[in-house]
Design an enzyme around this catalytic site. Structure first.
Site, PDB file in Angstrom:
ATOM      1  N   TRP A 195       0.784  -1.074   0.184  1.00  0.00           N
ATOM      2  CA  TRP A 195      -0.147  -0.079   0.062  1.00  0.00           C
ATOM      3  C   TRP A 195       0.736   1.136   0.052  1.00  0.00           C
ATOM      4  O   TRP A 195       1.980   1.356   0.659  1.00  0.00           O
ATOM      5  CB  TRP A 195      -0.960   0.002   1.175  1.00  0.00           C
ATOM      6  CG  TRP A 195      -1.539   1.407   1.432  1.00  0.00           C
ATOM      7  CD1 TRP A 195      -2.837   1.624   0.521  1.00  0.00           C
ATOM      8  CD2 TRP A 195      -1.290   2.366   2.020  1.00  0.00           C
ATOM      9  NE1 TRP A 195      -3.103   2.837   0.825  1.00  0.00           N
ATOM     10  CE2 TRP A 195      -2.405   3.484   1.722  1.00  0.00           C
ATOM     11  CE3 TRP A 195      -0.464   2.710   3.090  1.00  0.00           C
ATOM     12  CZ2 TRP A 195      -2.248   4.514   2.518  1.00  0.00           C
ATOM     13  CZ3 TRP A 195      -0.493   4.020   3.562  1.00  0.00           C
ATOM     14  CH2 TRP A 195      -1.271   5.049   3.374  1.00  0.00           C
ATOM     15  N   ASP A 369     -15.158   9.485  -0.465  1.00  0.00           N
ATOM     16  CA  ASP A 369     -16.124   8.783   0.441  1.00  0.00           C
ATOM     17  C   ASP A 369     -16.595   9.819   1.487  1.00  0.00           C
ATOM     18  O   ASP A 369     -16.077  11.027   1.739  1.00  0.00           O
ATOM     19  CB  ASP A 369     -14.683   8.096   1.134  1.00  0.00           C
ATOM     20  CG  ASP A 369     -15.176   6.897   2.264  1.00  0.00           C
ATOM     21  OD1 ASP A 369     -16.466   6.903   2.314  1.00  0.00           O
ATOM     22  OD2 ASP A 369     -14.207   6.145   2.667  1.00  0.00           O
ATOM     23  N   ASP A 480     -14.059   1.808  -5.316  1.00  0.00           N
ATOM     24  CA  ASP A 480     -12.927   1.546  -4.465  1.00  0.00           C
ATOM     25  C   ASP A 480     -12.993  -0.076  -3.842  1.00  0.00           C
ATOM     26  O   ASP A 480     -14.089  -0.701  -3.720  1.00  0.00           O
ATOM     27  CB  ASP A 480     -12.958   2.588  -3.415  1.00  0.00           C
ATOM     28  CG  ASP A 480     -11.422   2.690  -2.721  1.00  0.00           C
ATOM     29  OD1 ASP A 480     -10.393   1.846  -2.798  1.00  0.00           O
ATOM     30  OD2 ASP A 480     -11.491   3.681  -2.068  1.00  0.00           O
ATOM     31  N   ASN A 482     -11.121  -1.810  -0.249  1.00  0.00           N
ATOM     32  CA  ASN A 482      -9.915  -1.557   0.631  1.00  0.00           C
ATOM     33  C   ASN A 482      -9.395  -2.706   1.364  1.00  0.00           C
ATOM     34  O   ASN A 482      -9.020  -2.056   2.600  1.00  0.00           O
ATOM     35  CB  ASN A 482     -10.341  -0.222   1.289  1.00  0.00           C
ATOM     36  CG  ASN A 482     -10.376   1.084   0.655  1.00  0.00           C
ATOM     37  OD1 ASN A 482      -9.308   1.346   0.244  1.00  0.00           O
ATOM     38  ND2 ASN A 482     -11.232   1.928   0.422  1.00  0.00           N
ATOM     39  N   CYS A 528     -10.016   1.291  -8.245  1.00  0.00           N
ATOM     40  CA  CYS A 528      -9.274   1.740  -7.201  1.00  0.00           C
ATOM     41  C   CYS A 528      -9.390   0.812  -6.129  1.00  0.00           C
ATOM     42  O   CYS A 528     -10.415   0.136  -5.836  1.00  0.00           O
ATOM     43  CB  CYS A 528      -9.791   3.125  -6.515  1.00  0.00           C
ATOM     44  SG  CYS A 528      -8.897   3.315  -5.042  1.00  0.00           S
ATOM     45  N   ASP A 550      -2.059   5.229  -3.537  1.00  0.00           N
ATOM     46  CA  ASP A 550      -2.509   6.421  -2.615  1.00  0.00           C
ATOM     47  C   ASP A 550      -1.478   7.333  -2.335  1.00  0.00           C
ATOM     48  O   ASP A 550      -1.441   8.572  -1.599  1.00  0.00           O
ATOM     49  CB  ASP A 550      -3.235   5.745  -1.305  1.00  0.00           C
ATOM     50  CG  ASP A 550      -4.432   5.554  -1.360  1.00  0.00           C
ATOM     51  OD1 ASP A 550      -5.191   5.897  -2.203  1.00  0.00           O
ATOM     52  OD2 ASP A 550      -5.047   4.878  -0.240  1.00  0.00           O
TER      53      ASP A 550
END
Ligand code: DGJ
Length: 740
Positions: A195, A369, A480, A482, A528, A550
């Site tokens: 990440w 978000d 997204d 995550n 994403c 990111d």
């Protein structure tokens, strides 16, 4: 005479000027050799005397009349390596005496695990070649699919495994393809990361043994990307033979690179066999993902230019409103609110940002978000896709209308496959998540993964997305994802069938994306996954762009973009300009350095622009206007990585040239000047040597006395000289060349 031997010929017209090639697929019934030609590549395999499919040739395009000799099995190597294992098979079942990586491994209900596939039949059709193989005794059939691209020569390979027997069998390992290379010394290039640190280019000698890159995470992953290149001998960025490939799969995947004991070199890739077990009932079929492969004689640079062209012309979707051939339209310059507001979004705040964004010349405003459910922190709200009434008491319409009145279109963030335990959705449907009943459910970012393999979950996810797009004038979704999977149980199915989740989940993700695009033909979508966790040629069939990382630090992005472009086109590489010092590593950089770093891909602004002064606004406005003029060349042209930013390089530079060679754009970056060393002369590439090119500055200066117009030959042989004052820390310059 030779034509009489050909089973059939298929000729496909090329669609792109600079790769004006044709494709052909031939079967020579005398030698039983299949031959596929496309772009500058030929691929050949044959049926050997035992009936196996045997790889024969993969490399530069051969003469049309050259006769490829038939496949002859390799000999046994002492008593330890029988001919079944030493022969480079096109798609080997695990059986007989196979010791190398199998393409297919099956367990039958009677305990038999021996599978030996022989040629049965083939068809050559409008879209390529299908070759059917069958086990020597049992009714397991495998159809190998081959489609070759006339422009780039990229070959798409996949397999369909079919159980025509009466009893269920379990597929324990299924590759999309196995590729054999001529014996040589190879360097393996591949991409790894984490990440905020994706797209690290690794290069290592392919020594004896097997090298595996994979994801066991249920998704593509940040940690390794399903792309590779193998460079023969001393091949490098600009010269030499390179074989490359990429898997089109967004679930757990694996690629195995073998350099075996007899110097055979083979790449096998497809579903990750780890925890795999797909039950094929009588009459059922399993289609593997597609494994794409290609060949270049122009080094890694040539390989990535072919892949970019292939992605632009054959993979990426087009929206109804913007359908353009051969490539999709360039990406709108976006503004995204995430780094400015995080989840603190509301109508007034977003409108204020939209007004500032419009003044910069931005095309699309994206709210990230925080707009839905009880989403004030990452601990709640995912799954509850209603507009938060405290933040948007009048719904989304006033904001969307305002964005439109400012001349931009509107985009919205969603994370459809996830749920927070603190949500109405989870309270109502705790059984909807991936889990093993009675066992703990591991949370990551306080969220769980909805089991999209379930029909009811798929219907819910499609339903809320469809409603959102039907009720609101939304042009773009940032989709997204995550976290990765844990406890991947699918407790609706019998225990021995639950592992089908690895296939069914991903197929449903693709299905939802495809259905949404059909029903809302103008929607554009970004993939994403906390940055670049889901970028592969599978998802790219359904999305228009990706979020590579990111990490938006402009210096880190230079290396990331260098890695990224080895596999993927700059068209999809979103790159935002954010605030300085950067939140991740506290590095301070100028606004123009940040802009130029991002302008090498599809540009976005992600800073808190409410704080920008008039000078900053003017700089960005000027550079966005300059970018708009040359964007198509930058993101869809041929990319030359002139100086790599890797390995602590003081300097880096890229150049792109458009398809008719009428325009080129050059970017140059200094990390930190050492000992007063000047920027190297940039010898450009890919220009028309006899064309006259006028050079103009986007940012920065050339050495005094440099020509303002010169031939392509001048810029390529003599090169471009930067102003001697181009020195210091984190400096950037950019130029455009236009043919007169
Ligand atoms: C991860 C993404 O990569 C970010 O850009 C942002 O959208 C956050 N998720 C929002 O939660």
């Amino acid at each position: 005479m030779r034509n009489a031997l050909l089973g059939s010929i298929l000729t496909l017209a090329a669609g792109f000027t600079s790769f004006a090639q044709t494709a052909s697929v031939n079967f020579d019934s005398a030698t039983r050799v299949f031959r596929l030609d496309g772009g500058n590549m030929t691929y050949a395999f044959g049926v050997n005397q035992r009936g196996e499919l045997q790889a024969i040739y993969w490399g530069g395009r051969l003469g049309a009349t050259d006769v490829i000799p038939q496949a002859v099995p390799m000999m046994e190597w002492a008593s330890f390596d029988d001919s079944y294992t030493t022969t480079p098979q096109e798609y080997a079942g695990w059986g007989a005496g196979l010791f190398v990586e199998p393409a297919l491994k099956i367990t039958f209900p009677d305990g038999n695990r021996d599978l030996v596939l022989h040629y049965e039949s083939h068809t050559i059709g409008a879209s390529g070649l299908d070759v059917v193989m069958k086990d020597i005794e049992r009714p397991v059939f495998v159809t190998l699919h081959y489609v070759i691209d006339p422009d780039t020569g990229v070959l798409a390979r996949s397999a369909a495994i079919e159980n025509r027997g009466k009893e269920s069998v379990t597929v324990e390992q299924a590759a999309a393809a196995a590729w054999s290379l001529p014996p040589a010394q190879y360097t393996l290039s591949y991409l790894t990361g984490r990440w905020a640190g994706e797209w690290t280019l690794n290069q290592e000698k392919l020594d004896a043994g097997a090298r595996v890159i994979e994801s066991r995470r249920g998704t593509t992953g940040h940690q390794a990307n399903p792309w590779f290149a193998l460079q023969a001998g001393d091949a490098d960025e600009n010269h030499g033979e390179v074989w490359f490939g990429a898997l089109g799969w967004s679930g757990s995947w694996r690629m195995t690179f073998e350099h075996d004991q007899l110097d055979g070199v083979r790449i096998t890739g497809g579903f990750n066999p780890f925890d795999f077990g797909y039950v094929l009932h009588a009459g059922e079929k399993l289609e593997t993902p597609i494994f794409y492969g290609g060949y270049s004689r122009q080094g890694l640079g040539g390989a990535s230019r072919l892949l970019h062209r292939f992605e632009l012309t054959k993979i990426l979707p087009r929206t109804a409103a913007t359908a353009s051939w051969p490539a999709p339209k360039v990406r709108p310059v976006i503004y995204n609110s995430w780094e400015a507001t995080e989840m603190n979004v509301n109508e007034a705040g977003q409108i204020a940002l939209a007004e500032k964004a419009a003044a910069l010349g931005v095309d699309r405003f994206v709210m990230d978000d925080g707009w839905f459910g009880q989403r004030n922190t990452e601990h709640a709200g995912l799954g509850d896709w209603y507009v938060n009434p405290e933040k948007f008491p009048r719904g989304l319409k006033p904001l969307i209308d305002k964005v439109h009145s400012l001349g931009m279109d509107f985009g919205l963030w969603v994370e459809p496959e996830m749920v927070n335990p603190n949500s109405d959705l989870y309270r109502n449907h705790p059984d909807w998540v991936l889990n093993f009943p009675g066992r703990p459910r591991t949370e990551q970012r306080t969220q769980l993964v909805l089991n999209l393999a379930r029909q009811d979950v798929r219907d819910y996810v499609f339903g809320f997305l469809d409603k959102l797009l039907t009720e609101n004038d939304i042009s773009f979704l940032k989709w997204d994802y995550n976290r990765n999977w844990s406890e991947p149980g699918w407790d609706q199915l019998p225990p021995n069938e639950q592992k089908a989740v690895y296939v069914a989940f991903i197929r449903n993700v693709y299905g939802i994306l495809s259905e949404l695009r059909q029903k809302h033909p103008n929607i554009e979508i970004e993939s994403c996954s906390g940055g670049g966790g889901r970028v592969d040629l599978g998802i790219l069939r359904y999305v228009d762009e990706v979020w590579p990382s990111d990490n938006t630090d402009p210096f880190d992005r230079l290396s990331q973009q260098d890695g990224f472009t080895h596999a993927y086109t700059p068209q999809i590489m979103m790159a935002w300009v954010t605030d300085s010092p950067h939140w991740l590593n506290h590095r301070t950089t100028s606004l123009s350095y940040r802009m130029l770093s991002s302008m090498q891909g599809s540009l976005g602004i992600g800073a808190d622009i409410s704080k920008w002064n008039d000078d900053q606004t003017a700089t960005v406005k000027r550079l966005i206007a300059a970018y708009h003029q040359v964007q198509k060349t930058i993101v869809q042209g041929d990319l030359y990585r002139l100086i790599s930013p890797l390995n602590g390089s003081e300097f880096s530079a890229t150049q792109t040239v458009n398809q008719d060679r009428s325009q080129s754009v050059v970017f140059a970056f200094i990390h930190s000047t050492q000992e007063g060393r000047g920027f190297p002369i940039l010898k450009l590439k890919g220009l028309d040597p006899s064309g006259q090119y006028a050079i103009s500055s986007i940012e920065g200066k050339l050495r005094a006395g440099s020509p303002t117009t010169a031939s392509g030959a001048w810029w390529m042989n003599h090169g471009m000289e930067m102003d001697p004052d181009f020195r210091g820390d984190f400096q950037a310059a950019a130029f455009r060349l236009d043919r007169k």
